[in-house]
Design an enzyme around this catalytic site. Sequence first.
Site, mmCIF file in Angstrom:
data_model
loop_
_atom_site.group_PDB
_atom_site.id
_atom_site.type_symbol
_atom_site.label_atom_id
_atom_site.label_comp_id
_atom_site.label_asym_id
_atom_site.label_seq_id
_atom_site.Cartn_x
_atom_site.Cartn_y
_atom_site.Cartn_z
ATOM 1 N N LEU A 279 11.806 45.241 39.379
ATOM 2 C CA LEU A 279 10.588 45.786 39.301
ATOM 3 C C LEU A 279 9.769 44.854 39.909
ATOM 4 C CD1 LEU A 279 10.130 46.957 35.687
ATOM 5 C CD2 LEU A 279 10.741 48.228 37.442
ATOM 6 N N ASP A 280 8.838 45.503 40.574
ATOM 7 C CA ASP A 280 7.727 44.578 41.329
ATOM 8 C C ASP A 280 6.986 43.551 40.305
ATOM 9 O OD1 ASP A 280 8.313 45.956 43.746
ATOM 10 O OD2 ASP A 280 6.438 47.054 43.642
ATOM 11 N N ARG A 281 6.503 42.499 40.846
ATOM 12 C CA ARG A 281 5.782 41.429 39.915
ATOM 13 C C ARG A 281 4.778 42.240 39.081
ATOM 14 N NH1 ARG A 281 4.394 35.977 40.263
ATOM 15 N NH2 ARG A 281 5.275 35.731 42.258
#
Length: 213
Positions: A44-46
Amino acid sequence: MMLVIDKPAGIAVHRGPKGGENLEDYFLPLRFGLPRNPALAHRLDRDTSGCLVLGRHRKALEKLGLLFKQGKIEKRYWAVVDGAPAEDEGLIDLPLGRLDADRGWWMKPDPAGLPAKTMWRVLGRADGLAFVELAPLTGRTHQLRVHCAALGWPILGDAIYGKGGAMGLQLHARMITIPLYKTKEPVTIVAPVPSHMRETLAACDPGLLLEST
């Protein structure tokens, strides 16, 4: 076989080339008796919160990796977008490619890029905003963020493809369904609404009981 954790927004899932805090640094207490730490089955993105799947051992990671690759794992995201979709639902079929060799993981619509498809539907509306559910049918980097921006309604708080903002990225991995066992029903996990999205979601859908979801 696996763990599913509720990832907080604002932290990378793994250590990047520049180092820094990341979720993998905290996996030791999640061994629960096994000799090694669990490992990421996907990313997942930051700045994205919500359901993140970990494999507890090598065979589990292989199985989960195959399920993700074959598109058998169903994912649902909640997002608040900056704009008003003209329709109430639809399919975004827009290939994606690298924006620039120097921009790392930044992406752009590209007819010669990799296939990328996202189902979407509006769950609520407010002045200039919409609450949408996004279902990616492929798993390209930044797919949901680029697809929403390409249709003219970037995800609220997106500093790369939208206007940014102090509220943070309004994108949440709400639900994931995993057919882990051949003889059992798929496992479905729902992540509660994160605190940084409660106000904007409530503006689009006042009937949503955010405190209990």
